[in-house]
Design a protein around this motif. Structure first.
Motif, PDB file in Angstrom:
ATOM      1  N   HIS A 187       1.758  -9.055 -16.734  1.00  0.00           N
ATOM      2  CA  HIS A 187       2.487  -7.688 -17.191  1.00  0.00           C
ATOM      3  C   HIS A 187       1.812  -6.444 -16.763  1.00  0.00           C
ATOM      4  CE1 HIS A 187       5.809  -5.996 -19.302  1.00  0.00           C
ATOM      5  NE2 HIS A 187       4.764  -5.269 -19.857  1.00  0.00           N
ATOM      6  N   THR A 188       0.740  -6.446 -16.236  1.00  0.00           N
ATOM      7  CA  THR A 188      -0.171  -5.242 -16.606  1.00  0.00           C
ATOM      8  C   THR A 188       0.619  -4.330 -15.001  1.00  0.00           C
ATOM      9  OG1 THR A 188      -1.844  -6.029 -14.819  1.00  0.00           O
ATOM     10  CG2 THR A 188      -2.448  -5.887 -17.146  1.00  0.00           C
ATOM     11  N   VAL A 189       0.535  -3.055 -15.473  1.00  0.00           N
ATOM     12  CA  VAL A 189       1.106  -2.197 -14.068  1.00  0.00           C
ATOM     13  C   VAL A 189       0.063  -2.107 -12.904  1.00  0.00           C
ATOM     14  CG1 VAL A 189      -0.061   0.086 -15.202  1.00  0.00           C
ATOM     15  CG2 VAL A 189       1.966   0.121 -13.846  1.00  0.00           C
ATOM     16  N   ARG A 190      -1.315  -2.502 -13.471  1.00  0.00           N
ATOM     17  CA  ARG A 190      -2.167  -2.597 -12.249  1.00  0.00           C
ATOM     18  C   ARG A 190      -1.897  -3.760 -11.459  1.00  0.00           C
ATOM     19  NH1 ARG A 190      -6.143  -4.226 -15.042  1.00  0.00           N
ATOM     20  NH2 ARG A 190      -5.848  -6.525 -14.601  1.00  0.00           N
ATOM     21  N   ASN A 191      -1.396  -4.814 -11.783  1.00  0.00           N
ATOM     22  CA  ASN A 191      -0.932  -5.750 -10.948  1.00  0.00           C
ATOM     23  C   ASN A 191       0.526  -5.508 -10.247  1.00  0.00           C
ATOM     24  OD1 ASN A 191      -3.162  -7.350 -11.291  1.00  0.00           O
ATOM     25  ND2 ASN A 191      -2.458  -8.776 -12.379  1.00  0.00           N
ATOM     26  N   TYR A 192       1.329  -4.847 -11.052  1.00  0.00           N
ATOM     27  CA  TYR A 192       2.562  -4.642 -10.429  1.00  0.00           C
ATOM     28  C   TYR A 192       2.319  -3.728  -9.229  1.00  0.00           C
ATOM     29  CZ  TYR A 192       5.812  -7.105 -13.672  1.00  0.00           C
ATOM     30  OH  TYR A 192       6.466  -8.011 -14.211  1.00  0.00           O
ATOM     31  N   LEU A 193       1.706  -2.399  -9.446  1.00  0.00           N
ATOM     32  CA  LEU A 193       1.437  -1.593  -8.525  1.00  0.00           C
ATOM     33  C   LEU A 193       0.418  -1.992  -7.354  1.00  0.00           C
ATOM     34  CD1 LEU A 193       0.938   1.973 -10.617  1.00  0.00           C
ATOM     35  CD2 LEU A 193       3.116   0.750  -9.483  1.00  0.00           C
ATOM     36  N   GLY A 194      -0.322  -2.992  -7.742  1.00  0.00           N
ATOM     37  CA  GLY A 194      -1.735  -3.232  -6.547  1.00  0.00           C
ATOM     38  C   GLY A 194      -0.978  -4.423  -5.771  1.00  0.00           C
ATOM     39  N   CYS A 195       0.019  -5.208  -6.199  1.00  0.00           N
ATOM     40  CA  CYS A 195       0.527  -6.291  -5.371  1.00  0.00           C
ATOM     41  C   CYS A 195       1.178  -6.065  -4.250  1.00  0.00           C
ATOM     42  CB  CYS A 195       1.130  -7.343  -6.070  1.00  0.00           C
ATOM     43  SG  CYS A 195       2.819  -6.863  -6.765  1.00  0.00           S
ATOM     44  N   GLY A 196       1.625  -4.736  -4.078  1.00  0.00           N
ATOM     45  CA  GLY A 196       2.607  -4.290  -2.823  1.00  0.00           C
ATOM     46  C   GLY A 196       3.928  -4.508  -2.970  1.00  0.00           C
ATOM     47  N   ALA A 197       4.309  -4.742  -4.283  1.00  0.00           N
ATOM     48  CA  ALA A 197       5.868  -4.940  -4.424  1.00  0.00           C
ATOM     49  C   ALA A 197       6.592  -3.606  -4.434  1.00  0.00           C
ATOM     50  CB  ALA A 197       6.073  -5.765  -5.834  1.00  0.00           C
ATOM     51  N   VAL A 198       6.180  -2.587  -4.758  1.00  0.00           N
ATOM     52  CA  VAL A 198       6.904  -1.269  -4.468  1.00  0.00           C
ATOM     53  C   VAL A 198       6.738  -0.552  -3.287  1.00  0.00           C
ATOM     54  CG1 VAL A 198       6.537  -0.962  -6.958  1.00  0.00           C
ATOM     55  CG2 VAL A 198       4.843   0.260  -5.416  1.00  0.00           C
ATOM     56  N   ASN A 199       5.913  -1.264  -2.248  1.00  0.00           N
ATOM     57  CA  ASN A 199       5.843  -0.351  -1.085  1.00  0.00           C
ATOM     58  C   ASN A 199       6.877   0.010  -0.110  1.00  0.00           C
ATOM     59  OD1 ASN A 199       3.140  -1.132  -1.909  1.00  0.00           O
ATOM     60  ND2 ASN A 199       2.439  -1.962   0.229  1.00  0.00           N
ATOM     61  N   GLU A 200       7.775  -1.008  -0.132  1.00  0.00           N
ATOM     62  CA  GLU A 200       8.846  -0.626   0.809  1.00  0.00           C
ATOM     63  C   GLU A 200       9.858   0.470   0.223  1.00  0.00           C
ATOM     64  OE1 GLU A 200      12.044  -3.466   1.439  1.00  0.00           O
ATOM     65  OE2 GLU A 200      10.882  -4.920   0.114  1.00  0.00           O
ATOM     66  N   HIS A 201       9.865   0.227  -1.213  1.00  0.00           N
ATOM     67  CA  HIS A 201      10.528   1.247  -1.695  1.00  0.00           C
ATOM     68  C   HIS A 201      10.183   2.823  -1.895  1.00  0.00           C
ATOM     69  CE1 HIS A 201      12.764  -2.227  -2.712  1.00  0.00           C
ATOM     70  NE2 HIS A 201      11.811  -2.860  -3.382  1.00  0.00           N
ATOM     71  N   LEU A 202       8.777   2.776  -1.985  1.00  0.00           N
ATOM     72  CA  LEU A 202       8.103   4.053  -1.829  1.00  0.00           C
ATOM     73  C   LEU A 202       7.890   4.672  -0.770  1.00  0.00           C
ATOM     74  CD1 LEU A 202       5.280   3.716  -4.715  1.00  0.00           C
ATOM     75  CD2 LEU A 202       7.927   4.737  -4.843  1.00  0.00           C
ATOM     76  N   GLU A 203       7.539   3.905   0.325  1.00  0.00           N
ATOM     77  CA  GLU A 203       7.177   4.529   1.583  1.00  0.00           C
ATOM     78  C   GLU A 203       7.904   5.634   2.156  1.00  0.00           C
ATOM     79  OE1 GLU A 203       6.381   1.120   3.718  1.00  0.00           O
ATOM     80  OE2 GLU A 203       4.359   0.909   3.030  1.00  0.00           O
ATOM     81  N   PRO A 204       9.431   5.500   2.006  1.00  0.00           N
ATOM     82  CA  PRO A 204      10.107   6.625   2.701  1.00  0.00           C
ATOM     83  C   PRO A 204       9.756   7.921   1.991  1.00  0.00           C
ATOM     84  CG  PRO A 204      11.548   4.596   2.095  1.00  0.00           C
ATOM     85  CD  PRO A 204      10.224   4.581   1.709  1.00  0.00           C
ATOM     86  N   TYR A 205       9.328   7.869   0.698  1.00  0.00           N
ATOM     87  CA  TYR A 205       9.015   9.118  -0.010  1.00  0.00           C
ATOM     88  C   TYR A 205       7.578   9.657  -0.136  1.00  0.00           C
ATOM     89  CZ  TYR A 205      13.350   7.951  -2.285  1.00  0.00           C
ATOM     90  OH  TYR A 205      14.832   7.473  -2.685  1.00  0.00           O
ATOM     91  N   LEU A 206       6.854   8.768   0.647  1.00  0.00           N
ATOM     92  CA  LEU A 206       5.496   9.071   0.757  1.00  0.00           C
ATOM     93  C   LEU A 206       5.000   9.902   2.093  1.00  0.00           C
ATOM     94  CD1 LEU A 206       3.731   5.929  -0.651  1.00  0.00           C
ATOM     95  CD2 LEU A 206       4.188   8.275  -1.833  1.00  0.00           C
ATOM     96  N   LYS A 207       6.024   9.856   3.073  1.00  0.00           N
ATOM     97  CA  LYS A 207       5.861  10.335   4.406  1.00  0.00           C
ATOM     98  C   LYS A 207       5.628  11.954   4.160  1.00  0.00           C
ATOM     99  CE  LYS A 207       8.566   6.734   6.897  1.00  0.00           C
ATOM    100  NZ  LYS A 207       9.427   6.362   7.666  1.00  0.00           N
ATOM    101  N   GLY A 208       4.753  12.397   5.062  1.00  0.00           N
ATOM    102  CA  GLY A 208       4.430  13.756   5.180  1.00  0.00           C
ATOM    103  C   GLY A 208       3.583  14.352   3.880  1.00  0.00           C
TER     104      GLY A 208
END
Length: 283
Positions: A262-283
């Motif tokens: 359940h830890t946020v460390r594992n949720y964020l660190g496993c890469g599950a959010v990557n494809e959803h965040l990457e469009p917002y991280l450009k630039g």
């Protein structure tokens, strides 16, 4: 890079104790979230101070002033409201049936033993955070702790004007209600991680606004809602929210860690959010 706001989950009062202020606690958590996200986004490359999250909305200290107090204690010594949360939660997990007529103290003793034997001490520690904090937040529709926590999250979103909000655990419940209570707020993407929003008998029927016809609704200010849950996460019951809430764009199941589920460390660190965040991280 677009602003990203995080909203923390259960068991985070320790940061307030260490820092002495809500801002200090929020700053500590922001630093951790940035490191966790960096691990997930880069596959574990060394962290050199990159900033992804503009702020983590902090509310744990606000749950302490309500009765019952949101403090960790032995499951068998928790107040009655917290024990009722535990019993209803375990019913959702299929561990108890109709517990009417059984003494609450005996039931809690049995559930504590089951948690320890089947899932280990980590799950028991998790329950000792989860039950009192859920009970404190949901004590009533207008509980002071509920209003304070909801408003604190709303103010953080208003101050940062993020395009993305990532809400973990109980934080997904606070965020959901904050976005409904403050219709001036809008976000392009809401990501919920390990969310208990759909948990029947514990949270779902007590949400504000109340579900209609057995279904909740996506807050009007949210353009897209992505829900991510680990297959073993005992707080995310059910793991998928589409069957319970209108407006959920996507449900994703992940497998991050059978013990540390359940830890946020594992949720964020496993890469599950990557494809959803990457469009917002450009630039």
């Amino acid at each position: 890079m677009a602003a990203i706001v995080g909203v923390h989950g259960i068991g985070k009062y320790k940061y307030f104790q260490a820092a002495g202020t809500a801002k200090g606690a929020a700053d500590t958590m922001r630093a951790k979230w940035n490191r966790y996200l960096h691990t997930g986004l880069t596959g574990g490359a060394p962290y050199t101070g990159q900033s992804y999250v503009s702020e983590v909305a902090y509310y744990a200290h606000l749950l302490r002033k309500e009765t019952p107090a949101a403090t960790r204690s032995d499951l068998r010594k928790m107040d009655a409201e917290s024990q009722l949360v535990l019993a209803a939660w375990m019913k959702q997990m299929g561990q108890v049936g109709d517990f009417a007529g059984e003494k609450l103290t005996g039931l809690i003793h049995r559930l504590a033993e089951w948690l320890l034997a089947r899932l280990g001490p980590h799950a028991k520690d998790f329950a000792e955070d989860f039950c009192p904090e859920v009970a404190a937040y949901l004590a009533s529709a207008d509980a002071a702790a509920r209003v304070r926590a909801r408003d604190a999250v709303a103010e953080t979103i208003r101050r940062n004007r993020p395009k993305v909000v990532i809400a973990h655990s109980l934080g997904s419940v606070v965020t959901y209600e904050a976005l409904w209570a403050h219709p001036d707020l809008s976000v392009e993407l809401l990501i919920t991680l390990g969310s208990p929003l759909g948990m029947r008998g514990v949270i779902f029927e007590r949400l504000q606004p109340l579900p209609q016809g057995g279904r909740g609704r996506c807050p009007r200010g949210v353009r897209r809602w992505v829900n991510i849950a680990d297959k073993d996460d005992i707080a995310a019951i059910p793991g998928a929210l589409k069957g319970t809430f209108d407006g959920v764009t996507l449900d994703e199941r992940v497998n991050i860690d059978w013990a540390d589920f359940h830890t946020v460390r594992n949720y964020l660190g496993c890469g599950a959010v990557n494809e959803h965040l990457e469009p917002y991280l450009k630039g």
